[in-house]
Design an enzyme around this catalytic site. Structure first.
Site, PDB file in Angstrom:
ATOM      1  N   LEU A 107      11.854 -19.705  -4.900  1.00  0.00           N
ATOM      2  CA  LEU A 107      10.752 -19.610  -4.303  1.00  0.00           C
ATOM      3  C   LEU A 107       9.400 -19.518  -4.616  1.00  0.00           C
ATOM      4  O   LEU A 107       9.314 -19.122  -5.854  1.00  0.00           O
ATOM      5  CB  LEU A 107      11.105 -18.238  -3.661  1.00  0.00           C
ATOM      6  CG  LEU A 107      10.338 -16.780  -3.168  1.00  0.00           C
ATOM      7  CD1 LEU A 107       9.850 -16.790  -1.810  1.00  0.00           C
ATOM      8  CD2 LEU A 107      10.312 -15.349  -4.014  1.00  0.00           C
ATOM      9  N   HIS A 117       2.433   3.539  -8.919  1.00  0.00           N
ATOM     10  CA  HIS A 117       2.641   2.504  -9.347  1.00  0.00           C
ATOM     11  C   HIS A 117       3.903   1.309 -10.239  1.00  0.00           C
ATOM     12  O   HIS A 117       4.186   0.689  -9.837  1.00  0.00           O
ATOM     13  CB  HIS A 117       1.124   1.848  -9.591  1.00  0.00           C
ATOM     14  CG  HIS A 117      -0.057   2.592  -9.329  1.00  0.00           C
ATOM     15  ND1 HIS A 117      -0.165   1.898  -7.519  1.00  0.00           N
ATOM     16  CD2 HIS A 117      -1.010   2.885  -9.639  1.00  0.00           C
ATOM     17  CE1 HIS A 117      -1.613   1.932  -7.671  1.00  0.00           C
ATOM     18  NE2 HIS A 117      -1.952   3.157  -8.805  1.00  0.00           N
ATOM     19  N   ASP A 177       1.008  -1.447  -0.044  1.00  0.00           N
ATOM     20  CA  ASP A 177      -0.316  -0.351   0.185  1.00  0.00           C
ATOM     21  C   ASP A 177       0.517   1.463   0.244  1.00  0.00           C
ATOM     22  O   ASP A 177       2.165   0.975   0.274  1.00  0.00           O
ATOM     23  CB  ASP A 177      -0.815  -0.771   1.607  1.00  0.00           C
ATOM     24  CG  ASP A 177      -2.479   1.084   1.259  1.00  0.00           C
ATOM     25  OD1 ASP A 177      -2.885   1.215  -0.094  1.00  0.00           O
ATOM     26  OD2 ASP A 177      -2.632   1.595   2.342  1.00  0.00           O
TER      27      ASP A 177
END
Ligand code: FPP
Length: 235
Positions: free
Chosen positions: A126, A32, A15
């Protein structure tokens, strides 16, 4: 880094991109774009730290309420990110998975998603899960529907439904150990509602584009110092 207890599954609510851009007098989309740079460094950090699952909340079932231009920009940035970074993820042995309802994702972005997932399918390092058009309640509702279908078709007895059945029919049937939320808000916003039932939660005021390796380490240190009892008592 001193020895730490590393969580198996870390979820991140990324956020603060919009506020980061506004603070710089720029349009929200600029935030963004910088946010995707942080996605790159966070994946690399998680991979080196020995985390097994990293789940990133990129777009919620509620984010469709944003202006169409911002939605389109986020979808394009995701596609651009995947086109640019999949080879690097491949070199790092990363597996990529998307959780959420992808039926509403624009065709071009979906094509980029499918290409990347396919390229990274056989890796063993991962596991990065990108939550896209994802909601925790939607995840649980979808699991309930899948179970109801199995009961309806006689594949499952209603008396055999347990928490494990609900869990195993989620997009991602893996408990989350640590949820990190950047951007100063202190809520979970419908992220990993089931998987995060016992998660430690780390809130930081740092805005997502500023979340660097040092911040990630602070979150892991916080986790490492917790005493997890799952409702039991200290032995
Ligand atoms: C929250 O900031 C961020 C989002 C809703 C979008 C997150 C998307 C990215 C980081 C880009 C692409 C992701 C990947 C996986 C490559 P906000 O807009 O709610 O910020 P604000 O609270 O300051 O307005």
């Amino acid at each position: 880094m001193t020895a730490m207890n590393i969580p198996k599954h870390v979820g991140i609510i990324m956020d603060g991109n919009g506020r980061w851009a506004q603070k710089k007098g720029a349009v929200r989309v600029y935030g963004h774009r910088f946010g995707t740079e942080t996605v790159r460094t966070a994946i690399s950090y998680a991979s080196n730290a020995g985390i097994e699952y990293l789940t990133l909340f990129a777009f919620s079932t509620e984010n469709w309420k944003r202006p169409q231009a911002e939605i389109s920009a986020i979808m394009s940035l995701i596609a651009e990110y995947l086109d640019n970074e999949t080879d690097e993820m491949d070199r790092n042995n990363v597996v990529l998975n998307f959780i959420g309802d992808l039926s509403m994702i624009p065709k071009d972005s979906l094509a980029a998603i499918n290409r990347s997932v396919e390229q990274l399918r056989n890796n063993t390092g991962l596991k990065v899960n990108i939550a896209l058009n994802y909601g925790g309640r939607d995840d649980i509702t979808r699991s309930a529907k899948r179970i109801a279908e199995k009961v309806k078709h006689g594949e499952l007895d209603i008396n055999d439904i347990t928490e494990k059945t609900l869990n195993d029919n989620l997009y991602l049937p893996v408990d989350c150990d640590l949820i990190i939320r950047t951007g100063a808000e202190k809520r979970i916003s419908n992220f990993l509602t089931w998987q995060g039932a016992y998660a430690e939660i780390y809130f930081t005021d740092v805005l997502w584009p500023d979340f660097d390796d040092n911040e990630f380490e602070n979150a892991l240190r916080f986790y490492s110092e917790r005493d997890r009892r799952y409702g039991g008592i200290k032995q």
